[in-house]
Design a protein around this motif. Structure first.
Motif, mmCIF file in Angstrom:
data_model
loop_
_atom_site.group_PDB
_atom_site.id
_atom_site.type_symbol
_atom_site.label_atom_id
_atom_site.label_comp_id
_atom_site.label_asym_id
_atom_site.label_seq_id
_atom_site.Cartn_x
_atom_site.Cartn_y
_atom_site.Cartn_z
ATOM 1 N N ASN A 1 0.849 -1.188 0.000
ATOM 2 C CA ASN A 1 0.000 0.000 0.000
ATOM 3 C C ASN A 1 0.889 1.244 0.000
ATOM 4 O O ASN A 1 1.539 1.551 1.001
ATOM 5 C CB ASN A 1 -0.895 -0.024 1.250
ATOM 6 C CG ASN A 1 -1.930 1.083 1.215
ATOM 7 O OD1 ASN A 1 -1.812 2.026 0.423
ATOM 8 N ND2 ASN A 1 -2.934 0.985 2.063
ATOM 9 N N LEU A 2 0.914 1.968 -1.135
ATOM 10 C CA LEU A 2 1.728 3.187 -1.239
ATOM 11 C C LEU A 2 0.844 4.427 -1.356
ATOM 12 O O LEU A 2 1.273 5.464 -1.837
ATOM 13 C CB LEU A 2 2.675 3.089 -2.449
ATOM 14 C CG LEU A 2 3.692 1.942 -2.401
ATOM 15 C CD1 LEU A 2 4.546 1.927 -3.668
ATOM 16 C CD2 LEU A 2 4.598 2.047 -1.163
ATOM 17 N N LEU A 3 -0.394 4.286 -0.908
ATOM 18 C CA LEU A 3 -1.320 5.415 -0.962
ATOM 19 C C LEU A 3 -1.250 6.165 0.364
ATOM 20 O O LEU A 3 -1.578 5.605 1.412
ATOM 21 C CB LEU A 3 -2.746 4.893 -1.197
ATOM 22 C CG LEU A 3 -3.843 5.936 -1.387
ATOM 23 C CD1 LEU A 3 -3.667 6.694 -2.696
ATOM 24 C CD2 LEU A 3 -5.221 5.266 -1.360
ATOM 25 N N LEU A 4 -0.817 7.416 0.325
ATOM 26 C CA LEU A 4 -0.733 8.192 1.561
ATOM 27 C C LEU A 4 -2.128 8.723 1.919
ATOM 28 O O LEU A 4 -2.960 8.931 1.022
ATOM 29 C CB LEU A 4 0.234 9.362 1.383
ATOM 30 C CG LEU A 4 1.671 8.990 0.994
ATOM 31 C CD1 LEU A 4 2.530 10.251 0.878
ATOM 32 C CD2 LEU A 4 2.284 8.027 2.024
ATOM 33 N N ILE B 1 -1.396 -0.492 -4.139
ATOM 34 C CA ILE B 1 -2.492 0.454 -3.904
ATOM 35 C C ILE B 1 -1.895 1.847 -4.027
ATOM 36 O O ILE B 1 -0.938 2.199 -3.312
ATOM 37 C CB ILE B 1 -3.095 0.285 -2.489
ATOM 38 C CG1 ILE B 1 -3.643 -1.137 -2.302
ATOM 39 C CG2 ILE B 1 -4.198 1.312 -2.252
ATOM 40 C CD1 ILE B 1 -4.171 -1.412 -0.899
ATOM 41 N N ALA B 2 -2.404 2.615 -4.976
ATOM 42 C CA ALA B 2 -1.914 3.977 -5.182
ATOM 43 C C ALA B 2 -2.917 4.694 -6.070
ATOM 44 O O ALA B 2 -3.850 4.081 -6.604
ATOM 45 C CB ALA B 2 -0.532 3.968 -5.843
ATOM 46 N N SER B 3 -2.705 6.001 -6.231
ATOM 47 C CA SER B 3 -3.614 6.784 -7.062
ATOM 48 C C SER B 3 -2.977 7.063 -8.417
ATOM 49 O O SER B 3 -1.756 7.238 -8.509
ATOM 50 C CB SER B 3 -3.928 8.105 -6.359
ATOM 51 O OG SER B 3 -4.502 8.999 -7.275
ATOM 52 N N ILE B 4 -3.809 7.173 -9.439
ATOM 53 C CA ILE B 4 -3.302 7.561 -10.767
ATOM 54 C C ILE B 4 -2.656 8.947 -10.715
ATOM 55 O O ILE B 4 -1.867 9.294 -11.586
ATOM 56 C CB ILE B 4 -4.435 7.591 -11.823
ATOM 57 C CG1 ILE B 4 -5.591 8.472 -11.341
ATOM 58 C CG2 ILE B 4 -4.924 6.207 -12.180
ATOM 59 C CD1 ILE B 4 -6.424 9.040 -12.474
ATOM 60 N N ASN B 5 -2.996 9.727 -9.690
ATOM 61 C CA ASN B 5 -2.463 11.092 -9.604
ATOM 62 C C ASN B 5 -1.114 11.184 -8.909
ATOM 63 O O ASN B 5 -0.499 12.252 -8.876
ATOM 64 C CB ASN B 5 -3.470 11.981 -8.855
ATOM 65 C CG ASN B 5 -4.778 12.046 -9.603
ATOM 66 O OD1 ASN B 5 -4.791 12.165 -10.820
ATOM 67 N ND2 ASN B 5 -5.887 11.931 -8.888
ATOM 68 N N ASN B 6 -0.663 10.097 -8.316
ATOM 69 C CA ASN B 6 0.660 10.051 -7.653
ATOM 70 C C ASN B 6 1.270 8.691 -7.950
ATOM 71 O O ASN B 6 1.291 7.810 -7.082
ATOM 72 C CB ASN B 6 0.512 10.223 -6.142
ATOM 73 C CG ASN B 6 -0.031 11.577 -5.764
ATOM 74 O OD1 ASN B 6 0.707 12.553 -5.738
ATOM 75 N ND2 ASN B 6 -1.317 11.646 -5.496
#
Ligand SMILES: C[S@@+](CC[C@H](N)C(=O)[O-])C[C@H]1O[C@@H](n2cnc3c(N)ncnc32)[C@H](O)[C@@H]1O
Ligand SMILES: [Zn+2]
Length: 275
Positions: A41-44, A140-145
């Protein structure tokens, strides 16, 4: 023990992440544990737009059941055809969902499946362990980061999911490809005829960006007879579920089966230059 080279970066300090047996670490000691199933999980917290962003469990279950019936197999095969001359490349599947496309591509390539939904990535990772595949990574991350090193990706795959072109241009190699799949004009037309009084054709757009050139666009269209259970699954896994009034959703319950058009536009773009 350090495992192997990867293209992930730390979402906090942007340094390269080193993969270990049970975690990823950057030189500044930011540490990201791998889940039991092996995803990271790399989503802050400040990159989330909701407490559980992305598609939820209900949507995931409908999508999984629907895909397992093979209705999108023709699309999957077409994507595999597009990439068949490119063994051993690095592919990022942006908004990978439950990994329907990532999994098979990883037989011959290194694939990073990225999604903002924990439910989706958790589900996708189930297959990862079955195959014990070190070429398949779920994040797990966002397309924006995007948590990837600059100019490290050969192909971005983006199927029925959002995209941030600036981030894509940062991580893709010069002359790298973007394969984007969007609904064609007639996608699910007959289903919409049941749900709505006025049915509009989908609009098909292309990227308008001087660094991104459309080199091929293909319309894959076919019709399949779908039973009531699977029609409900289509409704739940698509935005129509939220857009449709309750009384209109009820109309679908009375339909035993329906011939439904699947219409996919597969756009292939080349990234011409780096910033
Ligand atoms: C319609 S599904 C498509 C999934 C998969 N590509 C497929 O075709 O089976 C769209 C996916 O995009 C993901 N998504 C939505 N917003 C996102 C974001 N900001 N960053 C990453 N993924 C996102 C959702 O969680 C969902 O899994
Ligand atoms: Zn760091």
């Amino acid at each position: 023990m350090q495992i192997m080279k990867n293209i992930l970066i730390c979402p906090k300090c942007k340094c390269d992440l080193i993969e270990y047996d049970k975690c990823y670490k950057c030189p500044n000691n930011h540490n990201y544990d791998k889940s039991k199933r092996g995803y990271v999980n790399l989503l802050l917290a400040n990159q989330m737009n909701a407490s559980s962003p992305g598609d939820n469990k209900v949507m995931m279950n409908s999508r999984k059941e629907f895909l397992n019936c093979g209705y999108y197999e023709q699309l999957k095969n077409k994507i595999l055809d597009y990439l068949e001359d490119n063994d051993n490349i690095t592919i990022v599947d942006l908004g990978c969902g439950e990994g329907y496309y990532s999994y098979e591509l990883s037989f011959t390539n290194t694939v990073y499946g990225l999604d903002i939904s924990k439910d989706m990535i958790n589900e996708a990772s189930k297959k990862m362990n079955n195959k014990d595949n070190s070429n398949l990574h779920y994040v797990i991350a966002s397309i924006n980061n995007l948590p990837f090193v600059n100019s490290s990706v050969d192909v971005i795959l983006n199927i029925f999911a959002p995209i941030n072109l600036e981030e894509v241009k940062r991580v893709i190699k010069k002359n790298g490809k973007i394969i984007k799949v969007i609904p064609g004009e007639y996608h699910l037309y007959e289903l919409k005829e049941i749900l709505y009084d006025d049915v509009y054709l989908n609009t098909v757009n292309e990227f308008n960006d001087e660094d991104i050139k459309l080199i091929n666009s293909y319309d894959l269209k076919y019709k399949i007879n779908i039973n009531n259970h699977d029609l409900m699954n289509i409704l739940i896994m698509t935005p129509y579920y939220y857009k449709t009034k309750k009384q209109d959703k009820e109309k679908l319950k009375c339909v035993d089966n329906l011939d439904v058009t699947f219409d996919f536009i597969i756009q292939e773009y080349e990234c011409l230059k780096k910033r």
